[in-house]
Design an enzyme around this catalytic site. Structure first.
Site, short mmCIF file in Angstrom:
data_model
loop_
_atom_site.label_atom_id
_atom_site.label_comp_id
_atom_site.label_asym_id
_atom_site.label_seq_id
_atom_site.Cartn_x
_atom_site.Cartn_y
_atom_site.Cartn_z
N LYS A 296 32.79 13.49 9.13
CA LYS A 296 33.67 12.41 8.69
C LYS A 296 34.76 12.97 7.81
O LYS A 296 34.50 13.79 6.93
CB LYS A 296 32.82 11.41 7.86
N LYS B 195 31.52 15.67 -0.78
CA LYS B 195 31.74 14.27 -1.18
C LYS B 195 30.66 13.37 -0.60
O LYS B 195 30.09 12.53 -1.28
CB LYS B 195 33.08 13.76 -0.62
N LYS C 130 37.56 17.31 8.92
CA LYS C 130 38.94 17.13 8.47
C LYS C 130 39.89 17.49 9.60
O LYS C 130 39.61 18.38 10.41
CB LYS C 130 39.23 18.06 7.29
N THR D 197 40.32 4.49 -2.81
CA THR D 197 40.39 5.77 -3.53
C THR D 197 40.76 5.50 -4.99
O THR D 197 40.11 6.01 -5.91
CB THR D 197 41.40 6.72 -2.86
N ASN E 133 49.25 6.60 -1.80
CA ASN E 133 48.23 5.54 -1.77
C ASN E 133 47.38 5.54 -3.05
O ASN E 133 47.29 4.53 -3.74
CB ASN E 133 47.35 5.71 -0.52
N SER F 85 35.12 3.95 3.58
CA SER F 85 35.16 4.26 5.01
C SER F 85 33.76 4.12 5.62
O SER F 85 33.60 3.62 6.74
CB SER F 85 35.65 5.69 5.25
#
Ligand code: GLU
Length: 428
Positions: free
Chosen positions: A84, A108, A120, A204, A235, A362
């Site tokens: 992910k 994470k 990624k 985030t 963002n 997510s």
């Protein structure tokens, strides 16, 4: 050794700062695994992604010409579950950076205890200079190029630097065409109407805010009136500025890729948010701006790097005035700078913890897609707060228990589940 002291062995004055994100990531992974008692074979497996796909694909530009772009997708390790992580669209994207970022995603997910490994993606391009239609063709072409290795139970992309819910929508649409069924769980960070989650857009920044509150609690600093500098107005940075402003903190500095604004009386954040463009640019509208470098050294209590890598280095670490740093960007502080600051008693909440709110929501989005039942904004927020607070506490406790700084503690917490899964599967 207590929190506030660095575990990092002495960094000699003469030694170059390690600005290579892959080698510095490997060094900390090695240290985390060693301290947890894993052998060299485990490090050998986890020091690199299991898979990295490099793709080159043609995109028709508006003037009729064809440009060939390069993209990557890295999958660090899928012992825990599907991989992910986001897709960044940036001219400075490199394969090594994407490799390192996929490892960070594993950490994470490990800290938050999500059932994922890290992934990624990246495309070498500058979307700021491309038209809407060109970016659509680019997004679709990239998905066609990587479609064989991604999927809702294989590898689930999301937004990252300079990609947003519109890119996710095009990518979802392209993927659904290829697979011939609608698969909302293929990608997260989608528009709500296409199966996105409430609260994902602000996740985030919301996660950074929760970490910041926890760090201020530990440091006994009241949020009301605390002076905050936020580097980056994308963002994460822009929503964070909004949340800080609303919570009564004084946002004294912000920046974008072109410059920075600082006002010791506090900036008018609502006005700046009105004026920013979709890439987070706002300082171009002002005269007398500072540079990003100058901004970081201005007086403040809290510093939030929310832009790009390697911003706080051996060169400027001693000049940073903040008592708390929460990393909203990935990799903004080098290892040498971490040591200098931690030794001075600055509490650094590392990226793999500080910005994990994005991947946590997510995950919530993917869960909602899989069950076809959607949560309210309050439900999302409540679950995010619980998870972030638990993550912060787990890392903080590990730092105390092992006598290491928050970054190494985060890696130790984050890598453990993956190493255990690898062991159970009999891979090492
Ligand atoms: N790109 C974000 C990150 O670096 C989010 C990843 C995701 O939501 O999967 O954490």
């Amino acid at each position: 050794m207590a929190i506030g002291q660095s575990n990092v062995s002495e960094v000699p004055e003469t030694e170059a700062d390690n600005l290579d994100v892959l080698t510095s990531t490997q060094a900390i992974i090695r240290e985390a695994l060693e301290r947890l008692g894993y052998d060299a074979a485990m490090y050998e497996l986890l020091k690199e992604p299991l898979r990295v796909l490099t793709v080159r694909f043609p995109v028709r530009m508006d003037d009729g010409s064809v440009q060939v772009f390069t993209g990557y997708r890295a999958q660090h390790n899928d012992a825990v579950g599907p991989t992910k992580g986001g897709i960044r669209l940036h001219p400075d994207v490199t394969e090594d950076e994407i490799r390192a970022l996929s490892i960070w995603m594993s950490i994470k997910c490990g800290i938050a205890n999500l059932p994922y490994g890290g992934g990624k993606g990246g495309i070498v391009c500058d979307p700021r200079t491309m038209s809407f239609d060109e970016i659509e063709r680019l997004s679709r072409a990239y998905v066609r190029a990587i479609s064989q290795i991604v999927g809702p139970s294989k590898d689930i992309p999301a937004p990252d630097v300079f990609s947003n819910s519109q890119n996710m929508a095009w990518m979802l649409d392209e993927y659904s065409h290829i697979r011939e069924f609608d698969s909302p769980g293929f990608i997260t960070g989608k528009p709500i109407v296409l199966g996105g989650s409430k609260g994902r857009e602000t996740a985030t920044a919301r996660g950074v805010t929760i970490c910041l509150e926890e760090a201020l609690r530990v440091k006994n600093i009241p949020i009301k009136g605390a002076r905050v500098i936020i580097q980056g107005f994308g963002n994460a940075g822009s929503y964070l500025a909004k949340f800080m402003y609303e919570s009564g903190a004084k946002v004294v500095g912000i920046s974008d890729a072109y410059g920075a604004l600082y006002d010791s009386n506090g900036l008018n954040i609502p006005e700046l948010l009105e004026q920013r463009d979709s890439f987070g640019t706002v300082t171009k509208l002002f005269d007398n701006t500072l540079t990003n470098k100058e901004l970081l050294e201005q007086p403040c209590d809290i510093l939030v790097p929310a832009a790009i890598e390697n911003q706080i280095t051996r060169e400027n670490a001693a000049k940073i005035q903040a008592q708390v740093i929460v990393e909203a960007a990935n990799g903004p502080t080098t290892t040498a700078a971490t040591k200098i600051l931690t030794d001075r008693g600055v509490l650094i909440v590392p990226d793999v913890l500080g910005n994990s709110g994005g991947v946590i929501v997510s995950y919530f989005e993917w869960v909602q897609n899989n069950q076809g039942f959607y949560w309210t904004e309050e439900e999302v927020d409540e679950r995010l707060v619980t998870l972030m607070k638990r993550s912060f506490q787990t890392v903080y406790d590990a730092a105390e228990k092992y006598g290491v700084d928050m970054r190494l503690a985060a890696y130790m917490v984050g890598v453990r589940r993956m190493a255990e899964s690898v062991r159970w599967r009999g891979w090492v």
